[in-house]
Design an enzyme around this catalytic site. Structure first.
Site, PDB file in Angstrom:
ATOM      1  N   GLN A   1      21.995 -28.034 -28.159  1.00  0.00           N
ATOM      2  CA  GLN A   1      22.976 -28.190 -26.864  1.00  0.00           C
ATOM      3  C   GLN A   1      20.496 -27.578 -25.314  1.00  0.00           C
ATOM      4  OE1 GLN A   1      24.910 -24.304 -28.302  1.00  0.00           O
ATOM      5  NE2 GLN A   1      26.495 -25.112 -27.716  1.00  0.00           N
TER       6      GLN A   1
ATOM      7  N   HIS B   1      15.487 -21.960 -25.471  1.00  0.00           N
ATOM      8  CA  HIS B   1      14.085 -22.301 -26.864  1.00  0.00           C
ATOM      9  C   HIS B   1      14.458 -23.094 -28.024  1.00  0.00           C
ATOM     10  CE1 HIS B   1      11.090 -20.783 -30.380  1.00  0.00           C
ATOM     11  NE2 HIS B   1      11.304 -21.768 -30.089  1.00  0.00           N
TER      12      HIS B   1
ATOM     13  N   HIS C   1      16.688 -25.265 -30.184  1.00  0.00           N
ATOM     14  CA  HIS C   1      17.128 -25.151 -31.408  1.00  0.00           C
ATOM     15  C   HIS C   1      18.204 -26.282 -31.997  1.00  0.00           C
ATOM     16  CE1 HIS C   1      19.778 -22.113 -29.154  1.00  0.00           C
ATOM     17  NE2 HIS C   1      20.480 -22.054 -29.507  1.00  0.00           N
TER      18      HIS C   1
ATOM     19  N   HIS D   1      21.730 -26.375 -34.464  1.00  0.00           N
ATOM     20  CA  HIS D   1      22.387 -25.907 -35.526  1.00  0.00           C
ATOM     21  C   HIS D   1      22.372 -26.891 -36.756  1.00  0.00           C
ATOM     22  CE1 HIS D   1      24.036 -22.441 -32.153  1.00  0.00           C
ATOM     23  NE2 HIS D   1      23.094 -23.755 -31.461  1.00  0.00           N
TER      24      HIS D   1
END
Lengths: 197, 197
Positions: free
Chosen positions: A87, A98, A100, A102
């Protein structure tokens, strides 16, 4: 014992005890509240919000790490598929600024009771929205200087979600286990990540 | 005119007219039925189903391409965020067995009427499930040797989806436009993808 003596930050949060894999430019952490078994996150070590903020070296390192980590969680959690999702920015649902990725291991019909394969996305979205809140609460609990053992399991039950946030100890145990599983893969794969047969 | 004389395949489907960016190991295509303006796909040129099938060089090339393409669509479609997602395997919702990253530009509250930010995931899931079917229908129409102009707009209305599949001509026009926009970015960025200022 945590994997590293470095302080690893996810956004403004210290997540050192959750780290199970570290490279020069990226880290992988277990989740406070995994959506499904083996749901983990991979981030660049540098705290930047957007994918476009990453240098070429960071992009390359991040996704080679995503590949190595996904291979491991798929094997260890007996999965057959994976959701990999970023996202990228607030308007895409990002809550911790930050970068990331998933990684969520999937099994056949694992979410039939929740509405089918695509139920993961609504879950992911709400989990990501929660993530910031969850980590803030965890941090607040730690700052109250309650010894770790007494602190365990005492996270406030602030939402009506049945998934419980896990203790530092529990996450660290899983992180140590996954570190060992990463090492097994490294032993059976070449440095470029391809299987040596 | 298509960007390349190579035949570019997405799974078993020929998508040459949809290609707007090509690297040595990856390609980017516009969609038959974009979920939101600027919704595009990036794939490795080699037809392999799983992320773990990719070599180190392919992973690196794929995500540097994803980064360059996402930067361009965010700018051109006036977006503020992006969803980047890979359905890696059948049990994660993958319908075309060829690794592909969805890139979907997002704007503030762009899906409020559909249920909010996370509505994109249900849409993506159903679109991906459709993708195989859509491309099969497109292929069948092409094989019936109807001239492109007459063929245009004659795709069977097989679902109750209000998004219309686009004609080859329409997609090719968008692809040509995006190719030019990629070139603009390349002119203002260094070879490593970082902004030259």
């Amino acid at each position: 014992m945590p994997l590293t003596k470095d302080v690893i930050k996810f956004g403004t949060f210290v997540v050192t005890s959750q780290v199970f894999h570290l490279t020069r430019l990226s880290f992988a952490i277990v989740n406070l509240k995994p959506l499904l078994p083996g749901h983990v996150l991979v981030s660049p070590r540098r705290t930047v919000p957007r994918f476009n903020d990453l240098s070429t070296a960071e992009v390359q390192d991040l996704f080679l790490t995503v590949q190595r980590v996904s291979r491991m969680v798929e094997r260890v959690f007996d999965a057959s598929s994976l959701n990999i999702a970023i996202q990228d920015g607030v308007d895409a649902g990002q809550s911790v600024p930050h970068v990331h990725a998933h990684i969520i291991p999937r099994q056949k019909e694992d979410l039939e009771a929740q509405g089918g394969t695509d139920a993961i996305y609504g879950m992911m979205e709400s989990e990501d929205a929660d993530l910031n809140k969850q980590l803030r609460e965890k941090e607040r609990a730690a700052q109250s200087h309650v010894p770790q053992d007494e602190n365990k399991g005492h996270f406030p039950a602030v939402d009506n979600d049945s998934r419980k946030p896990r203790s530092d100890e529990e996450m660290q145990k899983e992180a140590e286990w996954l570190t060992k599983e990463m090492a097994k893969d490294a032993a059976s794969h070449g440095e470029d990540g391809r299987t040596l047969s």
